[in-house]
Design an enzyme around this catalytic site. Sequence first.
Site, PDB file in Angstrom:
ATOM      1  N   ASP A 290       0.837  -1.213   0.000  1.00 30.71           N
ATOM      2  CA  ASP A 290       0.000   0.000   0.000  1.00 30.71           C
ATOM      3  C   ASP A 290       0.867   1.256   0.000  1.00 30.71           C
ATOM      4  O   ASP A 290       1.959   1.265   0.562  1.00 30.71           O
ATOM      5  CB  ASP A 290      -0.918  -0.024   1.232  1.00 30.71           C
ATOM      6  CG  ASP A 290      -2.035   0.998   1.129  1.00 30.71           C
ATOM      7  OD1 ASP A 290      -2.406   1.382  -0.002  1.00 30.71           O
ATOM      8  OD2 ASP A 290      -2.527   1.423   2.185  1.00 30.71           O
ATOM      9  N   GLY A 291       0.333   2.313  -0.622  1.00 27.65           N
ATOM     10  CA  GLY A 291       1.005   3.623  -0.573  1.00 27.65           C
ATOM     11  C   GLY A 291       1.525   4.134  -1.908  1.00 27.65           C
ATOM     12  O   GLY A 291       2.178   5.184  -1.950  1.00 27.65           O
TER      13      GLY A 291
ATOM     14  N   SER B 249      -7.530  -5.365  -5.194  1.00 32.56           N
ATOM     15  CA  SER B 249      -8.582  -5.957  -4.362  1.00 32.56           C
ATOM     16  C   SER B 249      -9.933  -5.934  -5.078  1.00 32.56           C
ATOM     17  O   SER B 249     -10.140  -5.175  -6.038  1.00 32.56           O
ATOM     18  CB  SER B 249      -8.696  -5.191  -3.039  1.00 32.56           C
ATOM     19  OG  SER B 249      -9.366  -3.962  -3.228  1.00 32.56           O
TER      20      SER B 249
ATOM     21  N   ASN C 204     -11.039  -2.502  -5.302  1.00 37.13           N
ATOM     22  CA  ASN C 204     -10.297  -1.505  -6.083  1.00 37.13           C
ATOM     23  C   ASN C 204     -10.974  -1.147  -7.407  1.00 37.13           C
ATOM     24  O   ASN C 204     -10.644  -0.139  -8.034  1.00 37.13           O
ATOM     25  CB  ASN C 204      -8.845  -1.952  -6.329  1.00 37.13           C
ATOM     26  CG  ASN C 204      -7.958  -1.885  -5.089  1.00 37.13           C
ATOM     27  OD1 ASN C 204      -7.036  -2.673  -4.919  1.00 37.13           O
ATOM     28  ND2 ASN C 204      -8.210  -0.930  -4.202  1.00 37.13           N
TER      29      ASN C 204
HETATM   30  C1  IPE Z   1      -5.354  -2.665  -0.146  1.00 41.51           C
HETATM   31  O1  IPE Z   1      -5.052  -1.325  -0.314  1.00 41.51           O
HETATM   32  C2  IPE Z   1      -5.352  -3.362  -1.487  1.00 41.51           C
HETATM   33  C3  IPE Z   1      -4.058  -3.468  -2.152  1.00 41.51           C
HETATM   34  C4  IPE Z   1      -2.900  -3.101  -1.674  1.00 41.51           C
HETATM   35  C5  IPE Z   1      -4.098  -4.085  -3.451  1.00 41.51           C
HETATM   36  P1  IPE Z   1      -6.199  -0.231  -0.407  1.00 41.51           P
HETATM   37  O2  IPE Z   1      -5.508   1.074  -0.593  1.00 41.51           O
HETATM   38  O3  IPE Z   1      -7.180  -0.597  -1.453  1.00 41.51           O
HETATM   39  O4  IPE Z   1      -6.906  -0.310   1.021  1.00 41.51           O
HETATM   40  P2  IPE Z   1      -7.780   0.758   1.793  1.00 41.51           P
HETATM   41  O5  IPE Z   1      -8.821   1.254   0.845  1.00 41.51           O
HETATM   42  O6  IPE Z   1      -6.871   1.875   2.208  1.00 41.51           O
HETATM   43  O7  IPE Z   1      -8.330   0.039   2.969  1.00 41.51           O
HETATM   44  C1  IPE Z   2      -1.708   0.218  -3.340  1.00 41.05           C
HETATM   45  O1  IPE Z   2      -1.433   1.576  -3.364  1.00 41.05           O
HETATM   46  C2  IPE Z   2      -1.899  -0.362  -4.709  1.00 41.05           C
HETATM   47  C3  IPE Z   2      -3.285  -0.705  -5.035  1.00 41.05           C
HETATM   48  C4  IPE Z   2      -4.283  -0.663  -4.211  1.00 41.05           C
HETATM   49  C5  IPE Z   2      -3.555  -1.124  -6.398  1.00 41.05           C
HETATM   50  P1  IPE Z   2      -2.592   2.645  -3.334  1.00 41.05           P
HETATM   51  O2  IPE Z   2      -2.968   2.976  -4.751  1.00 41.05           O
HETATM   52  O3  IPE Z   2      -3.710   2.211  -2.477  1.00 41.05           O
HETATM   53  O4  IPE Z   2      -1.848   3.884  -2.690  1.00 41.05           O
HETATM   54  P2  IPE Z   2      -2.431   4.893  -1.627  1.00 41.05           P
HETATM   55  O5  IPE Z   2      -2.907   4.105  -0.452  1.00 41.05           O
HETATM   56  O6  IPE Z   2      -3.556   5.628  -2.304  1.00 41.05           O
HETATM   57  O7  IPE Z   2      -1.287   5.784  -1.314  1.00 41.05           O
HETATM   58 MG    MG Z   3      -4.098   2.440  -0.487  1.00 38.80          MG
END
Ligand code: IPE
Ligand code: IPE
Ligand code: MG
Length: 244
Positions: A13-14, A58, A61
């Site tokens: 994440d991030g 996910s 997503n």
């Molecule tokens: C979890 O991250 C899913 C993946 C890393 C693929 P999200 O960014 O979707 O989770 P939430 O929405 O912050 O809970």
């Molecule tokens: C995780 O990073 C990757 C996926 C969920 C596909 P994010 O896209 O959720 O990154 P943040 O949480 O918005 O920084």
């Molecule tokens: Mg995220």
Amino acid sequence: MNKVPHHIAIVMDGNGRWASKKFLPRVAGHRQGVDSLRRCVSACGQRGVRVLTVFAFSSENWNRPAEEVSGLMDLFVMALGRELPQLQADGVRLYFVGERRNLSVKVAASIELAESATRGNARMILNICFNYGGRWDIVQAAARVSAQGRPIDEASLSSAMALAHVDDPDLVIRTGAEQRISNFLLWQAAYSEFFFSDKLWPEFDEAELDCAIQEFARRERRFGRTPEQLDGPSPCAKLGSGQG
Ligand code: IPE
Ligand code: IPE
Ligand code: MG
């Protein structure tokens, strides 16, 4: 004591926040995330981790802006094609874990190609959770078991879960400074150790992986027992894989 987890699972994440900090589009963060994953696979292999499971997309997503979703799908297909030769050279077997029915023909085809191309590899397993949700997994497992007319119990459900080919994760890492599970391995993480990292996924490096592994080695996994009982045999082989 050198207790390296047998199976590490990661919520990567991030990416979006990493890109925003640099005034880049979110998909640039996802591109950087692929580089981070490549480094992580190789670092895990070097440290003796045998199974790595990563959360890449996910079930929820899909609710992101259409432009980000299509960017992620294109990146997925492109990255798989590009990374396959190195994964082959490193003996990494790929499994894709998630609902495949509503994926595009292009995405489904690249998944099938990558899985069949790496079928003979045995050095390390990389499970990519894509269009995956822990709730989806429990429901699909229950549906399969009941369609076979078998009773629903822990053993039958476990054997029908999408990650039945590996032991449960010993260590679950989440980057990006959030401390939640976000529908990741709801069933399989029952007795996993958790490590939350403030690093954004594109910044996750060998040093942070080593911090997580060192922290794991300090934890006492009790599986419901008392500390005094821990010298005896493990109550459940499937949960105790990282103990040796
Ligand atoms: C979890 O991250 C899913 C993946 C890393 C693929 P999200 O960014 O979707 O989770 P939430 O929405 O912050 O809970
Ligand atoms: C995780 O990073 C990757 C996926 C969920 C596909 P994010 O896209 O959720 O990154 P943040 O949480 O918005 O920084
Ligand atoms: Mg995220």
